[in-house]
Design an enzyme around this catalytic site. Structure first.
Site, PDB file in Angstrom:
ATOM      1  N   LYS A  57       0.855  -1.197   0.000  1.00 31.98           N
ATOM      2  CA  LYS A  57       0.000   0.000   0.000  1.00 31.98           C
ATOM      3  C   LYS A  57       0.891   1.247   0.000  1.00 31.98           C
ATOM      4  O   LYS A  57       1.958   1.236   0.621  1.00 31.98           O
ATOM      5  CB  LYS A  57      -0.904  -0.022   1.236  1.00 31.98           C
ATOM      6  CG  LYS A  57      -1.971   1.069   1.268  1.00 31.98           C
ATOM      7  CD  LYS A  57      -2.859   0.906   2.510  1.00 31.98           C
ATOM      8  CE  LYS A  57      -3.964   1.953   2.554  1.00 31.98           C
ATOM      9  NZ  LYS A  57      -4.846   1.781   3.738  1.00 31.98           N
ATOM     10  N   SER A  60      -9.876   1.890   2.573  1.00 31.62           N
ATOM     11  CA  SER A  60      -8.949   2.658   1.777  1.00 31.62           C
ATOM     12  C   SER A  60      -7.920   1.822   1.016  1.00 31.62           C
ATOM     13  O   SER A  60      -7.368   2.292   0.019  1.00 31.62           O
ATOM     14  CB  SER A  60      -8.209   3.646   2.678  1.00 31.62           C
ATOM     15  OG  SER A  60      -7.363   2.955   3.576  1.00 31.62           O
ATOM     16  N   SER A  64     -10.221  -0.611   6.645  1.00 34.70           N
ATOM     17  CA  SER A  64      -9.555  -0.351   5.361  1.00 34.70           C
ATOM     18  C   SER A  64      -8.856  -1.546   4.728  1.00 34.70           C
ATOM     19  O   SER A  64      -8.417  -1.459   3.583  1.00 34.70           O
ATOM     20  CB  SER A  64      -8.539   0.782   5.518  1.00 34.70           C
ATOM     21  OG  SER A  64      -9.194   2.021   5.488  1.00 34.70           O
TER      22      SER A  64
END
Lengths: 94, 490
Positions: free
Chosen positions: B80, B155, B179
């Protein structure tokens, strides 16, 4: 109830700035969100300890020994402006 | 069979047996990213040269060397875009960090390197991990590989898409209020938020420090368990990481779950807004678990209705403090026209942050400001205590909780972007887990009528990720949802 004045004050504290239209929109949105979180007021929390972390947080100490760390060049490697080995910023006084 | 269709464990085995190499596997995924990323926007920065170079070096490590004993040795991974990897761009998908080059490795990145896992690049996310759809990314949203009109969740949406579409065998995400789990649910993959303190946060760009935790994405439980083994453990550089032994999680798979006790929280299934297909997937999971010998009981988490409000006070308060560091002085974007320091701060931040991030900084500043601190921030911390106690009480009698991961399957792009509260409600079933600090995993639980994946969530006791894997694996093997993959039309 959050007012336009509250929003302007929070913007100042946050070092943010907004246009007129943005401020109006934000006031409305924050009013909705605060209205939503106001729900907590109905709950009795007398005598309840606050939780800041779910784990027991203790101070962690270490030997005061010199260890390899960033040199000046590495520390400044992402600086938007630098001069003579220092961060450079605009004037701090008028 | 194509290399990119194999699981991470199968790839590791093939590398171990000399049937392929880390470099060939990495090259196969790079090739697939080149073909597919344009249509999915899962990766926002590609690190192919670095990945191939690392893979080549791992291939040179002789058989029998202890480095090769890592369960996923040689298997590439996606990171990420909020985890530091030395010498590479880490932007949190924000303009304010557009040019930031990480000067050091995050603890998890060090562990990936020790474990011989080449990093393919950084995956898309909502700016500073604030959002549930990746629509808040400065690079534009990732698209759901099951239906490109829909969001992939967020997210950590890019990581979920990369794994679902076979652009990476595994990925890392971070989870502050759902997330990892919510995008895993939207994309039909497995996503785990470990116990708070299980994985070091050193080098993870902070959003809400008392809630943030890094965790794995994979296509199945075996790979998820293997990747947690790689990244978990105490780290002296993160004072909130815990000195707790990291078990061999693979030893929990393929065990009988007979007699294990699963709780169903009545507040989660009784609420409005829950899609019928989602409650259907919970009902069918209960049936399968009962056939496998698990026992069920209905329980109450009485403070459930206060979770979202508590979360949005605590998370934004912590964020407003954490994001004060983006000041245009030390790193990142700077407005260069400003004549004074104070003008530089506010114009840098006004131009560098997106709308949702600014909204949360404002809310967090407000709830921490003089006159409101007690009524909002302190109050929320007290309610957090009550929420945590709800979980402690359930775990006195049960091994885990079974809940939906999200109230609906993936929604349409643009559907909720204008209404922050509607967007926040996507995380209604996941945020309580972060507030309580316990582990939660989203696993494939079936499909909706529109053929969209539905995730189900198992929530466990602190540091009992192994028990979650045991239960999740038993369900996975019985339900066989993992054999379905997104259409190859992108």
């Amino acid at each position: 109830m959050i007012t336009r004045k509250d929003v302007e004050h929070a913007a100042k504290l946050s070092q943010l700035k907004f246009g007129e239209e943005e401020l109006n929109r934000l006031t409305k949105q924050l009013e909705d969100i605060i209205g939503f979180v106001d729900k907590l007021a109905e709950l009795n929390t007398d005598g309840i300890e606050p939780t800041s972390s779910v784990i027991p947080v203790v101070n962690v100490t270490r030997e005061d020994a010199v260890k390899p760390s960033f040199d000046r060049e590495q520390a400044l490697s992402n600086a938007p402006e630098k001069e003579m080995g220092h961060y450079k910023i605009p004037k701090i006084m008028e | 069979m194509r290399l990119t269709e194999l699981s991470a464990a199968e790839l590791a085995k093939a590398i171990r047996n000399g049937e392929t190499t880390s470099k060939d596997v990495t090259a196969a995924f790079i090739n697939r990213i080149e073909q597919k990323n344009k249509g999915l926007n899962a990766f926002v920065s590609k690190e192919f040269d670095l990945a191939l170079k690392a893979a080549g070096e791992y291939d040179k490590i002789p058989a029998g060397n202890s480095k090769r004993s890592s369960p996923l040795f040689g298997v590439p991974i996606a990171l990420k875009d909020n985890m530091c990897e030395q010498g590479t761009k880490v932007t949190c998908c924000s303009k304010i960090l557009e040019n930031f080059i990480a000067p050091y490795d995050a603890a998890v990145v060090e562990k990936l390197k020790e474990a011989g896992m080449p990093i393919l690049g950084k995956s898309n996310m909502d700016e500073f991990a604030m959002g549930s759809s990746t629509e808040n990314s400065v690079y534009g949203p990732s698209l759901n590989p099951w239906d490109k009109q829909r969001i992939p969740g967020g997210s950590s949406g890019g990581s979920a898409v990369a794994v679902a579409a076979g652009l990476a065998p595994v990925a890392l995400g971070s989870d502050t209020g759902g997330s990892i789990r919510q995008p895993a649910s939207c994309c039909g993959v497995v996503g785990l938020k470990p116990t708070y303190g299980r994985v070091s946060r050193y080098g993870l760009v902070a959003f809400a420090s008392s809630l943030d935790q890094i965790g794995p994405f994979a296509r199945n439980i075996e790979d998820t368990a293997a990747l947690l083994r790689v990244i978990a453990g105490y780290d002296p550089k993160d004072s909130t990481s815990i000195k707790e032994e990291v078990p061999d999680y693979s030893a929990f798979l393929n065990k009988s779950i007979k007699g294990m006790k699963i709780a169903i929280p009545k507040e989660y299934l009784g609420r409005g807004g829950l899609a019928p297909d989602v409650s259907g997937s919970i009902k069918s999971a209960i049936e399968i678990y009962q056939k496998l010998g698990a026992e069920f009981g209905e329980v109450s988490l009485p403070h459930t209705e206060y979770c979202l409000a508590t979360y949005y006070i605590i998370a934004t308060a912590e964020a407003s403090s954490n994001l004060a560091r983006y000041d245009g002085v030390h790193y990142g974007y700077r407005n260069k026209e400003a004549k004074t320091l104070s003008e530089m701060y506010s114009s840098t931040r006004a131009e560098g942050f997106g709308d949702e991030v600014k909204r949360r900084i404002m809310l967090g500043t407000y709830v921490l400001s003089a006159g409101y601190y007690d009524a909002y921030y302190l109050k929320a911390q007290k309610v957090r205590t009550l929420i945590k106690r709800d979980f402690d009480n359930v775990f006195k009698n049960y091994d885990c909780l079974l809940t939906p991961t999200a109230p609906t399957p993936a929604f349409k792009l643009g559907e909720k972007i204008a209404d922050p509260i509607q967007m926040y409600l996507s995380d209604i079933f996941t945020i309580s887990v972060n507030l309580a600090g316990v582990p939660g995993i989203s696993i494939q639980g079936g499909f909706s009528k529109e053929k969209l994946p539905i995730g189900i969530q198992l929530i466990g006791k602190p540091f009992k990720e192994g028990e979650l894997f045991k239960l999740a694996y038993a369900y996975e093997q019985a339900a066989l949802w993992t054999k379905f993959r997104p259409p190859e039309t992108v």
